[in-house]
Design an enzyme around this catalytic site. Structure first.
Site, short mmCIF file in Angstrom:
data_model
loop_
_atom_site.label_atom_id
_atom_site.label_comp_id
_atom_site.label_asym_id
_atom_site.label_seq_id
_atom_site.Cartn_x
_atom_site.Cartn_y
_atom_site.Cartn_z
N GLU A 106 34.16 46.69 36.06
CA GLU A 106 33.90 47.04 37.45
C GLU A 106 32.64 47.90 37.57
O GLU A 106 32.66 49.02 38.08
CB GLU A 106 35.11 47.75 38.04
CG GLU A 106 36.33 46.84 38.11
CD GLU A 106 37.59 47.53 38.62
OE1 GLU A 106 37.55 48.76 38.82
OE2 GLU A 106 38.60 46.85 38.80
N GLU A 123 42.85 40.89 34.31
CA GLU A 123 43.91 41.70 34.90
C GLU A 123 44.70 40.80 35.84
O GLU A 123 44.12 40.07 36.64
CB GLU A 123 43.36 42.90 35.67
CG GLU A 123 42.64 43.92 34.81
CD GLU A 123 42.03 45.08 35.63
OE1 GLU A 123 42.49 45.29 36.78
OE2 GLU A 123 41.12 45.74 35.12
#
Length: 708
Positions: free
Chosen positions: A177, A243
């Protein structure tokens, strides 16, 4: 494979070597010496490649059945003793986890030593995340700021140089991220030049310009299915979910459906559940989370999002994951079972097949069969000639388990051999009568104001009344569009019950009610029809008819009762042994189980709906003196029993807030809304959404023991 970057010298033929895999972690001891230094390493030999759009190890497709792992300890913070690390990795393997993403930094080097030894596929992730810049529209993000170029390449360099000789590390990750930018391109370029034998991963690069696999977070089932069919912009790349299935609180739901997609589409090669452990800090009042220390800015319990509690006790989510990740699939039919080996490299020569036949939950026969050769990725049909249907007219099941030498279950399956016979009735229904200010129907007594049952035989109780509310789970109350908000706005947490009609008849009792939130134009018209055919049992049929605009799903649909607190022992014939919900029940097999009211509850760090047992044919709750209540489903009923009300569970924020009320609160549910993983991901799949619709269900109640 081999050793990267070590000094070269005289060549020595080591002879043939066995390949390293996560399933067969063969290691060799290698000593490397110079005049100044001698180093001993444990190494493995394997190749990693992407072939025809498929991620392979040693030439075979693998599926990453993984978790995201942070380094965390509830007492020591980021310091995790190595004996704890070994124990948790062994716990992962007992639950069939075969892969770890080191979110979001390289772990302690001894962790990778253990991954080499025990056998895990590892994505080693660079310690780089700039998530906070997303709030600024990525303005000033170091990923695209040339001043940070060398620092970021250095981070990548240090990870690769430190960990390059670990065979468990099959992929490098640029970070997490951190947006996009030229500095990520520089990190990727350096890693490719230094170690071309490992693919690169980075979820934030949706263009996939600098990576070798297509990675996503929290993509829903429909999107994963479309990607598996190649309906995306990079159909030539393997796909993984770095994820998925956010394991916050009660959940995640939908694991089995994700796993089916990994089986269906070769390109979809698994993923990593977020995450392994709840990040709760141990205090004298239980485990603390954001805000418990007076900090003004925090994420509440959003870090309580693991498959194990902070002390590494498995949650029901981990038990469900183990059943979904199991390396052996078993399709059971009368007289035979198809055994499918989902290992990529290992046969089942280390495993054994055992079966048993039950009648009404009690074992009537059992045995074992010789398991033929079942190579990796293959299936065989095994005949079970001795597993015959019992003669007695009882609900009968054939259970088959594959276990290894330690007793670890590698796969389980069951099939019903005979349905339960329908309940027989030789008597006609008896009539209800008004007697001394109460309504009597066989062994049951009802109060006349609301028409509710207050006594059954010698047992005092209250209810049953319609109930549609559950203490919201994290997946109900967290996320971009929490369904809890819609539930509360619709008034589902404040339903009132108004008596419309009470009719004692010659063959029973009918109670009509309107169940609705005040100030809303919606209601559930509910009819309770009571029948009695003998001196011990009353039968209740609940019929629900929605009225008005129902544009929200129901949390649950059932009835609730209050029983004496002494009824603490529970036995049932149904799915178990652990909790199960519509989209999380792979681990629940039909059988006969026993527990206590206290042990039926799951102590989620943030209290919420928990403990449901599914598809009970019957259940009993008894006191030490033998008195109690028996419930029979017609044919099945879900149940939850706990020592506090749903309102108390809803109000609690820590387990220490839950104080026994003195009663047992029993829920008998016809249906539940699914779990999903909407706290960070998709909600329940459409088939698990509980819509308000006409429904009817039946249960029979009787006293047992001294109460009869």
């Amino acid at each position: 494979m081999g050793l990267s970057g070590l000094p070269t010298g005289a060549a020595h033929d080591a002879g043939p070597v066995e390949p390293w895999t996560a399933e067969t972690p063969r290691l060799y001891t290698v000593t490397v010496a110079t005049p100044a230094e001698t180093v001993t390493l444990r190494v493995g030999f394997r190749t990693v490649a992407i072939e025809d759009g498929i991620l392979t190890v040693n030439g075979r497709r693998i599926v990453l059945r993984g978790v995201n792992r942070h380094e965390f300890h509830p007492d020591l913070g980021r310091v995790v003793p190595l004996d704890v690390v070994r124990a948790e990795l062994e716990l992962m393997q007992r639950h069939h986890v075969n892969a770890i993403r080191t979110s979001h930094y390289p772990p302690h080097p001894a962790v990778l030593d253990l991954c080499d030894e025990l056998g895990f596929w590892v994505i080693d992730e660079c310690d780089y995340e700039t998530h906070g810049f997303e709030l600024l529209g990525w303005r000033g993000n170091p990923s695209d700021d040339p001043r940070f170029a060398e620092a970021l390449v250095d981070r990548m360099r240090r990870m690769v140089e430190r960990d390059k000789n670990h065979p468990s590390v099959i992929m490098w990750s640029l970070g997490n991220e951190a947006g996009v930018g030229e500095n990520l391109a520089a990190m990727a370029a350096w890693a490719r030049e230094r170690d071309p034998g490992r693919p690169l991963h980075y979820e934030g690069d949706r263009s996939c310009a600098h990576v070798d696999v297509y990675s996503r977070m929290y993509a829903g089932h429909e999107e994963v299915d479309a990607i598996g069919r190649g309906e995306d912009h990079v159909p030539h790349l393997p796909f993984i979910l770095c994820e998925y299935a956010h394991a916050m609180g009660n959940g995640p739901g939908g694991l089995a459906e994700y796993d089916a997609l990994f089986d269906r589409h070769p390109r979809c090669q698994g993923g990593f559940v977020w995450e392994w452990i709840d990040h709760g800090i141990r205090t004298d009042r239980g485990f603390a989370y954001g805000g418990d220390f007076g900090e003004p800015l925090h994420d509440g319990n959003f870090v309580i999002d693991g498959l194990v509690f902070p002390d590494r006790t498995p949650s029901p989510g981990l038990v469900e994951l183990a059943a979904v990740y199991a390396p052996v699939r078993i399709d059971v039919r009368a007289g035979e079972a198809t055994i499918r080996n989902r290992y990529a490299f290992r046969d089942l020569s280390h495993a054994a097949l055992r079966w048993r036949v039950t009648a009404d939950g009690r074992e009537v026969s059992a045995g074992a069969e010789v398991l033929p050769h079942v190579g990796p990725g293959t299936a065989v049909v095994v005949a079970l000639p001795s597993a015959v249907v019992p003669h007695e007219p009882a609900e009968s099941w054939l259970d088959v388990h594959i276990t290894d030498a330690t007793g670890l279950v590698l796969g389980a399956g069951q099939a019903r051999l005979r349905a339960a016979p329908p309940p027989s009735r030789t008597a006609t229904a008896v009539g209800a009568r008004v007697d001394g200010g109460a309504i009597r129907l066989g062994p049951a007594r009802f109060e006349p104001v609301h028409g509710r049952l207050v006594r059954l035989g010698g047992l005092d109780l209250r209810g049953p009344v319609l109930d549609v509310w559950r203490a919201p789970i994290d997946n109900d109350r967290v996320g971009p569009d929490p369904v809890e908000r819609r539930w509360r706005a619709a008034g589902l947490d404040r339903m009132t019950h108004r008596l419309i009609g009470l009719d004692p008849t010659g063959d029973g009792l009918v109670v009509l009610t309107r169940v609705a939130p005040g100030g809303a134009g919606r209601a559930l018209l509910t009819a309770y029809t009571w029948k009695c055919f003998d001196d011990e049992t009353v039968e209740l049929t609940v019929a629900i008819e929605p009225e008005g605009d129902w544009d929200v799903p129901l949390p649950r649909l059932g009835v609730r009762l209050e029983l004496p607190g002494a009824l603490g022992a529970v036995e049932w014939f149904g799915a178990g042994p652990g909790e199960a919900y519509p989209d999380s029940r792979t681990a629940a097999l039909v059988g006969r189980y026993s527990s206590t009211v206290d042990d039926l509850s799951t102590p989620y760090v943030y209290p919420q709906e928990n403990g449901n047992r599914a598809d009970a044919r019957w259940l009993t709750l008894t006191a030490p003196d033998g008195r109690g209540l028996r419930v029979q489903g017609r044919p099945h009923i879900d149940f939850t029993a706990r020592r506090w009300s749903t309102a108390a569970l809803d109000a609690a924020r820590h387990t220490a807030d839950l104080v026994p009320s003195g009663a047992v609160h029993l829920h008998l549910d016809h249906a539940h809304h699914g779990l999903g993983s909407a706290s960070c991901g998709p909600g329940p799949l459409p088939q698990y959404v509980l819509h308000a619709a006409p429904a009817t269900f039946t249960v029979a109640l009787s006293g047992v023991g001294a109460a009869s």
